[in-house]
Design a protein around this motif. Structure first.
Motif, PDB file in Angstrom:
ATOM      1  N   ASP A 151     -12.581  16.826   6.087  1.00 22.52           N
ATOM      2  CA  ASP A 151     -12.797  18.132   6.238  1.00 22.52           C
ATOM      3  C   ASP A 151     -13.921  18.843   5.692  1.00 22.52           C
ATOM      4  OD1 ASP A 151     -10.279  18.022   7.701  1.00 22.52           O
ATOM      5  OD2 ASP A 151      -9.100  18.274   5.870  1.00 22.52           O
ATOM      6  N   ASN A 152     -14.907  17.966   4.836  1.00 20.63           N
ATOM      7  CA  ASN A 152     -15.799  18.575   4.025  1.00 20.63           C
ATOM      8  C   ASN A 152     -17.253  18.219   4.581  1.00 20.63           C
ATOM      9  OD1 ASN A 152     -14.140  20.029   2.362  1.00 20.63           O
ATOM     10  ND2 ASN A 152     -13.947  18.201   1.085  1.00 20.63           N
ATOM     11  N   PHE A 153     -17.348  17.137   5.337  1.00 23.60           N
ATOM     12  CA  PHE A 153     -18.629  16.752   5.806  1.00 23.60           C
ATOM     13  C   PHE A 153     -18.418  16.303   7.479  1.00 23.60           C
ATOM     14  CE2 PHE A 153     -18.604  15.585   1.342  1.00 23.60           C
ATOM     15  CZ  PHE A 153     -19.850  16.088   1.057  1.00 23.60           C
ATOM     16  N   ASN A 154     -19.369  16.415   8.160  1.00 17.33           N
ATOM     17  CA  ASN A 154     -19.614  15.946   9.639  1.00 17.33           C
ATOM     18  C   ASN A 154     -19.486  14.555   9.743  1.00 17.33           C
ATOM     19  OD1 ASN A 154     -19.877  15.912  12.289  1.00 17.33           O
ATOM     20  ND2 ASN A 154     -22.136  16.402  12.046  1.00 17.33           N
ATOM     21  N   LEU A 155     -18.422  13.897  10.081  1.00 15.76           N
ATOM     22  CA  LEU A 155     -18.173  12.575  10.349  1.00 15.76           C
ATOM     23  C   LEU A 155     -18.580  12.156  11.731  1.00 15.76           C
ATOM     24  CD1 LEU A 155     -14.933  11.760   8.419  1.00 15.76           C
ATOM     25  CD2 LEU A 155     -17.298  11.980   7.749  1.00 15.76           C
ATOM     26  N   ASP A 156     -19.115  12.948  12.450  1.00 14.76           N
ATOM     27  CA  ASP A 156     -19.637  12.711  14.033  1.00 14.76           C
ATOM     28  C   ASP A 156     -20.916  12.206  13.947  1.00 14.76           C
ATOM     29  OD1 ASP A 156     -17.255  13.162  15.497  1.00 14.76           O
ATOM     30  OD2 ASP A 156     -17.666  15.489  15.277  1.00 14.76           O
ATOM     31  N   ASP A 157     -21.814  12.402  12.702  1.00 12.18           N
ATOM     32  CA  ASP A 157     -23.122  12.070  12.752  1.00 12.18           C
ATOM     33  C   ASP A 157     -23.419  11.474  11.501  1.00 12.18           C
ATOM     34  OD1 ASP A 157     -25.785  11.903  13.133  1.00 12.18           O
ATOM     35  OD2 ASP A 157     -26.292  14.012  13.079  1.00 12.18           O
TER      36      ASP A 157
ATOM     37  N   SER B 243     -16.703  -0.439   9.261  1.00  9.30           N
ATOM     38  CA  SER B 243     -15.280  -0.726  10.000  1.00  9.30           C
ATOM     39  C   SER B 243     -14.228   0.494   9.751  1.00  9.30           C
ATOM     40  CB  SER B 243     -14.949  -1.966   9.502  1.00  9.30           C
ATOM     41  OG  SER B 243     -13.685  -2.247   9.787  1.00  9.30           O
ATOM     42  N   ALA B 244     -14.181   1.215   8.590  1.00 10.93           N
ATOM     43  CA  ALA B 244     -13.248   2.029   8.389  1.00 10.93           C
ATOM     44  C   ALA B 244     -13.585   3.231   9.341  1.00 10.93           C
ATOM     45  CB  ALA B 244     -13.288   2.429   7.019  1.00 10.93           C
ATOM     46  N   LEU B 245     -14.699   3.652   9.314  1.00 11.60           N
ATOM     47  CA  LEU B 245     -14.989   4.554  10.044  1.00 11.60           C
ATOM     48  C   LEU B 245     -14.963   4.442  11.642  1.00 11.60           C
ATOM     49  CD1 LEU B 245     -18.125   5.904   8.111  1.00 11.60           C
ATOM     50  CD2 LEU B 245     -16.241   7.320   8.727  1.00 11.60           C
ATOM     51  N   GLY B 246     -15.222   3.082  12.048  1.00  9.85           N
ATOM     52  CA  GLY B 246     -15.039   2.810  13.335  1.00  9.85           C
ATOM     53  C   GLY B 246     -13.592   2.908  13.845  1.00  9.85           C
ATOM     54  N   CYS B 247     -12.722   2.289  12.970  1.00 14.74           N
ATOM     55  CA  CYS B 247     -11.149   2.362  13.234  1.00 14.74           C
ATOM     56  C   CYS B 247     -10.453   4.172  13.413  1.00 14.74           C
ATOM     57  CB  CYS B 247     -10.275   1.548  12.474  1.00 14.74           C
ATOM     58  SG  CYS B 247     -10.161   1.971  10.588  1.00 14.74           S
ATOM     59  N   LEU B 248     -11.360   4.843  12.846  1.00 18.99           N
ATOM     60  CA  LEU B 248     -11.079   6.167  12.972  1.00 18.99           C
ATOM     61  C   LEU B 248     -11.847   6.929  14.311  1.00 18.99           C
ATOM     62  CD1 LEU B 248     -10.978   7.276   9.339  1.00 18.99           C
ATOM     63  CD2 LEU B 248      -9.146   6.610  10.932  1.00 18.99           C
ATOM     64  N   GLY B 249     -12.539   6.104  14.997  1.00 20.43           N
ATOM     65  CA  GLY B 249     -13.096   6.663  16.043  1.00 20.43           C
ATOM     66  C   GLY B 249     -14.756   7.272  15.895  1.00 20.43           C
ATOM     67  N   TYR B 250     -15.111   6.915  14.694  1.00 17.13           N
ATOM     68  CA  TYR B 250     -16.534   7.382  14.412  1.00 17.13           C
ATOM     69  C   TYR B 250     -17.660   6.202  14.418  1.00 17.13           C
ATOM     70  CZ  TYR B 250     -14.076  11.343  12.291  1.00 17.13           C
ATOM     71  OH  TYR B 250     -13.235  12.283  12.295  1.00 17.13           O
ATOM     72  N   GLN B 251     -18.588   6.395  15.086  1.00 19.57           N
ATOM     73  CA  GLN B 251     -19.670   5.589  15.432  1.00 19.57           C
ATOM     74  C   GLN B 251     -20.691   6.023  14.529  1.00 19.57           C
ATOM     75  OE1 GLN B 251     -19.090   2.628  17.260  1.00 19.57           O
ATOM     76  NE2 GLN B 251     -17.120   3.689  17.545  1.00 19.57           N
TER      77      GLN B 251
END
Length: 306
Positions: free
Chosen positions: A251-257, A272-280
């Motif tokens: 909620d504090n950082f842009n995880l889409d970039d 891997s952790a970010l990937g399984c949450l849908g972030y590339q």
């Protein structure tokens, strides 16, 4: 054999655990790369110069002095000499912000780059700011989030070439403490993670972070009565800790970039952790980025002294 006459300057990344140096010639080519385990945590103030000389004495010139540009914990309060922090929001420190040391060996011209502090909420970094400078040198238009995994991982919001804010997590140190000094150590594998249990723990912790403390003991219980293997337990513990970190930053950082600076197993786990949450995410080698930042500082130094 590399000689001192071929070396134009020395780059050094001095962490809590290790010291890494690169010796470069005038063209920017690496002529030597060495490492020792004499990090800041093992040295008193009088031990830094001897530790450095043990690595580079054969690379120093017979006459004159050689620039040595250092980032990291050598500039901490417990280090060789304290290099005062810059205050965020700010651009990464440059050679003009460096602390100049008076060394006993006249062949050394030592400059220590400072870290960055943040007053609200209180936070600090040393070493990562040089990685950020190296990254921005080749990504000048980047506005987004950097993740620097490690013993103390950093999340950094960048905009217009500046560090806007950052947040530190003791995730790596926490994993070491739980796996080496808690009751969980009895059921963990050494150096091996089951990635299925890792990803499952990440997702569940991000979805329900309030269950984190209870889930920690369940790592032990599942090994005792539910047939959980040590590899599964290690994956689960790592996933819980990284998942709790991601729950705090989403909620504090842009995880889409997000760009990850790291190429080791820890950085791969974060990807891997970010990937399984849908972030590339993009992943870059932290070592080369650090050297790029140090080279940027040397470039300004050499222009100023010419």
């Amino acid at each position: 054999m590399t000689t001192g006459t071929e070396i134009a300057w020395i780059a050094a990344d001095w962490g809590t655990t290790n010291l890494r140096i690169w010796a470069l010639d005038a063209a920017g080519d690496i002529r030597a790369h060495r490492q020792s385990d004499r990090g800041m945590g093992k040295l008193n103030r009088d031990g830094f110069e001897p530790a450095l000389l043990d690595l580079i004495s054969d690379l120093l010139p017979g006459e004159g002095s050689l620039p040595v540009i250092i980032c990291g914990m050598a500039g901490s309060r417990q280090g060789w000499a304290e290099a005062p922090y810059k205050s965020a929001p700010c651009a990464p420190p440059t050679i003009d912000d460096a602390t100049i040391l008076s060394s006993d060996d006249a062949r050394l011209d030592v400059r220590i780059l400072p870290g960055i502090k943040q007053m609200a909420p209180p936070d600090v970094m040393r070493g990562e700011e040089t990685q950020i400078a190296g990254f921005l040198a080749d990504h000048t238009a980047f506005s987004g989030t950097l993740c620097l995994p490690g013993t103390h991982s950093k999340w950094v919001a960048l905009k217009d070439g500046r560090v806007e804010r950052f947040q530190t997590f003791m995730t790596g140190e926490s994993f070491a403490l739980y796996s080496e000094h808690s009751v969980l150590r009895h059921g963990l594998a050494s150096g091996t993670l089951n990635m299925d249990t890792f990803r499952d723990a990440v997702v569940r912790t991000v979805e329900t972070p309030s269950g984190f403390a209870s889930e920690l003991f369940a790592v032990r219980a599942a090994g005792l009565i539910a047939g959980q293997t040590p590899e599964e337990a290690s994956g689960r513990l790592s996933g819980l800790l990284i998942g709790a970190e991601l729950a705090a930053v989403r909620d504090n950082f842009n995880l889409d970039d997000v760009v990850l600076l790291g190429s080791d197993r820890i950085a791969t786990s974060y990807r891997s952790a970010l990937g399984c949450l849908g972030y590339q995410v993009q992943m870059l080698d932290a070592g080369s980025i650090t050297l790029r930042g140090l080279a940027l500082a040397y470039s300004s130094f050499s222009k100023g002294s010419s």
